[in-house]
Write a protein that holds these residues in place. Sequence first.
Motif: not given
Length: 184
Positions: A1-22
């Motif tokens: 798990m890699i958290y990017n505080k600036t982008e507010r994303t979490i990266e895993t092996d296969r996934l990018l967890l990010r904020l939703f957008n419109e």
Amino acid sequence: MIYNKTERTIETDRLLLRLFNEGDANEVSRMCNNFNIYKSTLTLPFPYPLECAVSWIASHEGNFNSDRMYEFAVTDKVNGQLYGAIGISNKKQHKHGELAYWIGEEYWGNGYGTEAANAVIKFVFKEKGYHRVYARYFTSNPASGRIMQKCGMVYEGTLKDHVFKNGTFEDLNLYGIINPYEQA
């Protein structure tokens, strides 16, 4: 798990967890306008019109900024395909939060829920200082319970006939995990 505080994303092996957008609203509405998703979630309405997705997504940034709740789009880190959603509340006074998630039915069985849940649990333990994470699932949805078990959560009890949904009472099974990264 890699958290990017600036982008507010979490990266895993296969996934990018990010904020939703419109731009996610149409796909969220399409996936959530599914009785099989509705029947296994506590608060999702059915039918699920586009307006629900738009208003839900509009609340996320404020919730994140005020540390009330962290809600992420579960996406493919290569092509950006939206698979579902995961969120966790922040009960600051008690240093815990409730984890909740849904994955679009066409993506069930691929391990996306487990991978996202593991990442969010690590995120709140390591980045937000939670002491405990808990989650609940309907007995009629054992796949959700398997996600919790695979994340190291342990069974803590069953709330009998706790929710009245679709003309019947549903049991809620409670699982939890204590932060293993805390200093003793």
